[in-house]
Write an enzyme that holds these catalytic residues in place. Structure first.
Site, PDB file in Angstrom:
ATOM      1  N   TRP A  19     -31.317 -22.528   2.642  1.00  0.00           N
ATOM      2  CA  TRP A  19     -30.577 -21.972   3.775  1.00  0.00           C
ATOM      3  C   TRP A  19     -29.884 -20.658   3.414  1.00  0.00           C
ATOM      4  O   TRP A  19     -29.902 -19.706   4.186  1.00  0.00           O
ATOM      5  CB  TRP A  19     -29.606 -23.014   4.322  1.00  0.00           C
ATOM      6  CG  TRP A  19     -29.061 -22.697   5.679  1.00  0.00           C
ATOM      7  CD1 TRP A  19     -27.783 -22.880   6.097  1.00  0.00           C
ATOM      8  CD2 TRP A  19     -29.771 -22.148   6.810  1.00  0.00           C
ATOM      9  NE1 TRP A  19     -27.641 -22.489   7.406  1.00  0.00           N
ATOM     10  CE2 TRP A  19     -28.841 -22.030   7.878  1.00  0.00           C
ATOM     11  CE3 TRP A  19     -31.090 -21.733   7.030  1.00  0.00           C
ATOM     12  CZ2 TRP A  19     -29.199 -21.512   9.130  1.00  0.00           C
ATOM     13  CZ3 TRP A  19     -31.443 -21.217   8.276  1.00  0.00           C
ATOM     14  CH2 TRP A  19     -30.517 -21.113   9.299  1.00  0.00           C
ATOM     15  N   LYS A 202     -26.530 -35.867  12.570  1.00  0.00           N
ATOM     16  CA  LYS A 202     -27.936 -35.968  13.003  1.00  0.00           C
ATOM     17  C   LYS A 202     -28.861 -36.414  11.873  1.00  0.00           C
ATOM     18  O   LYS A 202     -29.892 -37.045  12.107  1.00  0.00           O
ATOM     19  CB  LYS A 202     -28.418 -34.654  13.631  1.00  0.00           C
ATOM     20  CG  LYS A 202     -28.134 -33.389  12.825  1.00  0.00           C
ATOM     21  CD  LYS A 202     -29.233 -32.967  11.924  1.00  0.00           C
ATOM     22  CE  LYS A 202     -28.769 -31.932  10.919  1.00  0.00           C
ATOM     23  NZ  LYS A 202     -29.797 -31.431  10.035  1.00  0.00           N
ATOM     24  N   SER A 265     -38.187 -31.891   7.766  1.00  0.00           N
ATOM     25  CA  SER A 265     -36.881 -32.501   7.487  1.00  0.00           C
ATOM     26  C   SER A 265     -36.961 -33.444   6.288  1.00  0.00           C
ATOM     27  O   SER A 265     -37.723 -34.415   6.296  1.00  0.00           O
ATOM     28  CB  SER A 265     -36.398 -33.277   8.721  1.00  0.00           C
ATOM     29  OG  SER A 265     -35.354 -34.141   8.335  1.00  0.00           O
ATOM     30  N   ARG A 266     -36.146 -33.156   5.279  1.00  0.00           N
ATOM     31  CA  ARG A 266     -36.113 -34.020   4.087  1.00  0.00           C
ATOM     32  C   ARG A 266     -35.588 -35.412   4.474  1.00  0.00           C
ATOM     33  O   ARG A 266     -35.971 -36.411   3.886  1.00  0.00           O
ATOM     34  CB  ARG A 266     -35.190 -33.419   3.025  1.00  0.00           C
ATOM     35  CG  ARG A 266     -35.609 -32.039   2.561  1.00  0.00           C
ATOM     36  CD  ARG A 266     -34.538 -31.426   1.649  1.00  0.00           C
ATOM     37  NE  ARG A 266     -34.664 -29.974   1.596  1.00  0.00           N
ATOM     38  CZ  ARG A 266     -33.780 -29.171   1.014  1.00  0.00           C
ATOM     39  NH1 ARG A 266     -32.711 -29.658   0.430  1.00  0.00           N
ATOM     40  NH2 ARG A 266     -33.962 -27.865   1.010  1.00  0.00           N
ATOM     41  N   ASN A 267     -34.687 -35.447   5.461  1.00  0.00           N
ATOM     42  CA  ASN A 267     -34.089 -36.729   5.871  1.00  0.00           C
ATOM     43  C   ASN A 267     -35.115 -37.616   6.568  1.00  0.00           C
ATOM     44  O   ASN A 267     -35.199 -38.807   6.318  1.00  0.00           O
ATOM     45  CB  ASN A 267     -32.892 -36.464   6.778  1.00  0.00           C
ATOM     46  CG  ASN A 267     -31.863 -35.635   6.056  1.00  0.00           C
ATOM     47  OD1 ASN A 267     -31.273 -36.087   5.085  1.00  0.00           O
ATOM     48  ND2 ASN A 267     -31.698 -34.380   6.481  1.00  0.00           N
ATOM     49  N   GLU A 292     -29.606 -34.343   1.821  1.00  0.00           N
ATOM     50  CA  GLU A 292     -28.193 -34.426   2.176  1.00  0.00           C
ATOM     51  C   GLU A 292     -27.856 -35.651   3.027  1.00  0.00           C
ATOM     52  O   GLU A 292     -26.732 -36.148   3.007  1.00  0.00           O
ATOM     53  CB  GLU A 292     -27.798 -33.155   2.923  1.00  0.00           C
ATOM     54  CG  GLU A 292     -26.372 -32.762   2.698  1.00  0.00           C
ATOM     55  CD  GLU A 292     -26.086 -31.371   3.227  1.00  0.00           C
ATOM     56  OE1 GLU A 292     -26.734 -30.943   4.190  1.00  0.00           O
ATOM     57  OE2 GLU A 292     -25.193 -30.719   2.668  1.00  0.00           O
TER      58      GLU A 292
HETATM   59  N1  LIG Z   1     -32.560 -25.986   4.553  1.00  0.00           N
HETATM   60  C1  LIG Z   1     -32.380 -25.801   5.866  1.00  0.00           C
HETATM   61  O1  LIG Z   1     -33.348 -25.648   6.612  1.00  0.00           O
HETATM   62  C2  LIG Z   1     -30.974 -25.753   6.432  1.00  0.00           C
HETATM   63  C3  LIG Z   1     -30.799 -25.265   7.727  1.00  0.00           C
HETATM   64  C4  LIG Z   1     -29.515 -25.248   8.266  1.00  0.00           C
HETATM   65  C5  LIG Z   1     -28.435 -25.701   7.515  1.00  0.00           C
HETATM   66  N2  LIG Z   1     -28.642 -26.181   6.256  1.00  0.00           N
HETATM   67  C6  LIG Z   1     -27.464 -26.648   5.519  1.00  0.00           C
HETATM   68  O2  LIG Z   1     -27.186 -25.712   4.480  1.00  0.00           O
HETATM   69  C7  LIG Z   1     -26.614 -26.392   3.344  1.00  0.00           C
HETATM   70  C8  LIG Z   1     -27.424 -26.046   2.112  1.00  0.00           C
HETATM   71  O3  LIG Z   1     -28.717 -26.581   2.309  1.00  0.00           O
HETATM   72  P1  LIG Z   1     -30.005 -26.041   1.558  1.00  0.00           P
HETATM   73  O4  LIG Z   1     -31.170 -26.634   2.253  1.00  0.00           O
HETATM   74  O5  LIG Z   1     -29.952 -24.576   1.359  1.00  0.00           O
HETATM   75  O6  LIG Z   1     -29.824 -26.763   0.131  1.00  0.00           O
HETATM   76  P2  LIG Z   1     -30.675 -26.486  -1.157  1.00  0.00           P
HETATM   77  O7  LIG Z   1     -30.633 -27.731  -1.941  1.00  0.00           O
HETATM   78  O8  LIG Z   1     -31.990 -25.895  -0.789  1.00  0.00           O
HETATM   79  O9  LIG Z   1     -29.861 -25.329  -1.930  1.00  0.00           O
HETATM   80  C9  LIG Z   1     -28.524 -25.458  -2.316  1.00  0.00           C
HETATM   81  C10 LIG Z   1     -28.214 -24.322  -3.298  1.00  0.00           C
HETATM   82  O10 LIG Z   1     -26.814 -24.333  -3.549  1.00  0.00           O
HETATM   83  C11 LIG Z   1     -26.626 -24.033  -4.923  1.00  0.00           C
HETATM   84  N3  LIG Z   1     -25.301 -24.481  -5.325  1.00  0.00           N
HETATM   85  C12 LIG Z   1     -24.868 -25.731  -5.610  1.00  0.00           C
HETATM   86  N4  LIG Z   1     -23.557 -25.712  -5.892  1.00  0.00           N
HETATM   87  C13 LIG Z   1     -23.132 -24.425  -5.779  1.00  0.00           C
HETATM   88  C14 LIG Z   1     -21.873 -23.777  -5.931  1.00  0.00           C
HETATM   89  N5  LIG Z   1     -20.777 -24.460  -6.237  1.00  0.00           N
HETATM   90  N6  LIG Z   1     -21.829 -22.441  -5.760  1.00  0.00           N
HETATM   91  C15 LIG Z   1     -22.942 -21.742  -5.452  1.00  0.00           C
HETATM   92  N7  LIG Z   1     -24.164 -22.300  -5.279  1.00  0.00           N
HETATM   93  C16 LIG Z   1     -24.249 -23.626  -5.442  1.00  0.00           C
HETATM   94  C17 LIG Z   1     -27.767 -24.760  -5.618  1.00  0.00           C
HETATM   95  O11 LIG Z   1     -28.006 -24.221  -6.918  1.00  0.00           O
HETATM   96  C18 LIG Z   1     -28.920 -24.490  -4.654  1.00  0.00           C
HETATM   97  O12 LIG Z   1     -29.610 -23.298  -4.968  1.00  0.00           O
HETATM   98  C19 LIG Z   1     -26.660 -27.882   3.695  1.00  0.00           C
HETATM   99  O13 LIG Z   1     -25.398 -28.311   4.129  1.00  0.00           O
HETATM  100  C20 LIG Z   1     -27.671 -27.983   4.821  1.00  0.00           C
HETATM  101  O14 LIG Z   1     -27.400 -29.040   5.716  1.00  0.00           O
HETATM  102  C21 LIG Z   1     -29.884 -26.214   5.694  1.00  0.00           C
END
Ligand SMILES: NC(=O)c1ccc[n+]([C@@H]2O[C@H](COP(=O)([O-])OP(=O)(O)OC[C@H]3O[C@@H](n4cnc5c(N)ncnc54)[C@H](O)[C@@H]3O)[C@@H](O)[C@H]2O)c1
Length: 346
Positions: A19, A202, A265-267, A292
């Site tokens: 994200w 969700k 969706s991973r979920n 998550e």
């Molecule tokens: N992936 C999607 O399509 C998507 C879309 C909308 C919202 N989100 C939300 O965004 C958030 C992140 O999801 P994601 O899919 O990017 O996760 P992800 O697992 O792909 O990436 C998370 C990243 O955060 C980094 N990280 C962990 N702790 C950290 C810290 N303290 N400081 C800086 N970086 C750190 C990790 O190294 C990793 O690169 C979640 O809450 C998710 O619900 C994701």
């Protein structure tokens, strides 16, 4: 703050996972100067040396305007806005770090802190707006962006809609304008509770929908789960002070539909595995990325219990994940509850 959508900002993104990278590329393509930082420095090197984040998006060339940083300080320095996109379990840590470095931001404007993270605080069960308020107090304008938005599609510029929620009424349109472009519709609202509850809950219903599909049930069952899942999401939303009309919008019903039906969706994939009889560990290994919903299910269950909200589906998903309740037994229990609950029409 000016409300011109053409205004260019210096923006820091914290978290370069799926994200954070998609948000960073999106904002850079909008003409902003974007600096991204992650605890995983391999990703940052990949972004700076190869203009890609091959861990998450193998075939995407990232825009020149997105630059990786080795430290949070260098990412945040002179920026007017910070976007936090880390998993919810570490959200409070990331916001604490941002808070410690707020003085490095552009001193000419009030700092803006936006989060794309969805979920409840892992330690307290609080909404993330409560976490930011506690840490940042009134030192920053705060907002959250959420909606039915798989990073995979956002980074490819596919048309997508969002809610941007902030209680800072005078700044909300300017913040939304940072994100708006030809393919991104950003609707603003002051209902920051409603927007966050949709995003946080969700995933739990998506796991349930995946389980049902994994058990071999059909689209009737999925529609039943989505509709009744929405009802229990909204009972929690209302108990927390959110508005039903918000939950019926993009960040609630929109994101629920996406997560329950999209195989990205991973979920949902976690649920599919559980329903088809696989063990939790092996499913997580197969997915290979953080899921998550595992945490969301625990948080949502505890928040609902604390507020005495009737959430039968969330409770079954929690017991499947944490108490080894067999998925088929969970389905039978839900059917046995039937429509004989006081608020069956909601
Ligand atoms: N992936 C999607 O399509 C998507 C879309 C909308 C919202 N989100 C939300 O965004 C958030 C992140 O999801 P994601 O899919 O990017 O996760 P992800 O697992 O792909 O990436 C998370 C990243 O955060 C980094 N990280 C962990 N702790 C950290 C810290 N303290 N400081 C800086 N970086 C750190 C990790 O190294 C990793 O690169 C979640 O809450 C998710 O619900 C994701």
């Amino acid at each position: 703050m000016s409300s011109s959508s053409l205004e260019s900002h210096r923006i820091a993104v914290i978290g370069a996972g799926s994200w954070g990278t998609a948000l960073g590329a999106w904002l850079a393509n909008n003409g902003h100067t974007v600096r991204i930082w992650d605890v995983d420095q391999k990703i940052i090197e990949d972004i700076n040396h190869h203009h890609q984040n091959s861990q998450y998006f193998k075939d995407i060339e990232l825009p020149n305007g997105l630059q990786g940083c080795n430290t949070l300080e260098s990412a945040i320095e002179s920026c007017s806005a910070v976007v936090v996109a880390v998993p919810s379990r570490v959200f409070h840590l990331a916001v604490n770090s941002v808070s410690d470095h707020l003085h490095l931001m552009d001193s000419g404007t009030k700092p803006i802190v936006i989060w794309g993270t969805k979920g409840f605080d892992s330690e307290t069960g609080d909404l993330l707006s409560e976490v930011t308020a506690r840490i940042l107090k009134d030192r920053a304008t705060t907002a959250t962006i959420a909606g039915p938005s798989f990073a995979y599609e956002v980074i490819r510029g596919m048309p997508t809609g969002f809610h941007l929620a902030s209680t800072n009424a005078e700044d909300i349109e300017s913040v939304a304008n940072m994100f708006r472009n030809k393919t991104s519709l950003v609707y603003t609202t002051d209902d920051i509770v409603g927007v966050q509850v949709g995003g946080a809950t969700k995933n739990v219903i998506a796991i349930a929908a995946g389980i049902a599909d994994g058990l071999g049930f059909g689209t009737n069952t999925r529609a039943l789960l989505i509709t009744r899942g929405f009802a229990e999401m909204n009972r929690l939303n209302v108990a927390l002070g959110g508005r039903t009309e918000t939950l019926m919008g993009l960040s609630g019903m929109g994101d629920l539909l996406l997560t329950c039906s999209g195989d990205l969706s991973r979920n949902r994939r976690l649920g599919l595995g559980l329903g088809s009889g696989k063990q939790l560990d092996s499913i997580l290994e197969e997915i290979g990325q953080e899921v998550e919903g595992l945490q969301s299910a625990r948080e949502t269950y505890h928040v609902g219990k604390k507020l005495d909200v009737f959430m039968p589906m969330t409770e079954r998903v929690y017991r499947i994940l944490y108490e080894q309740l067999p998925p088929m037994q969970a389905a039978m229990e839900l059917l046995a509850i039937g429509p004989s609950i006081p608020d069956r029409n909601r």
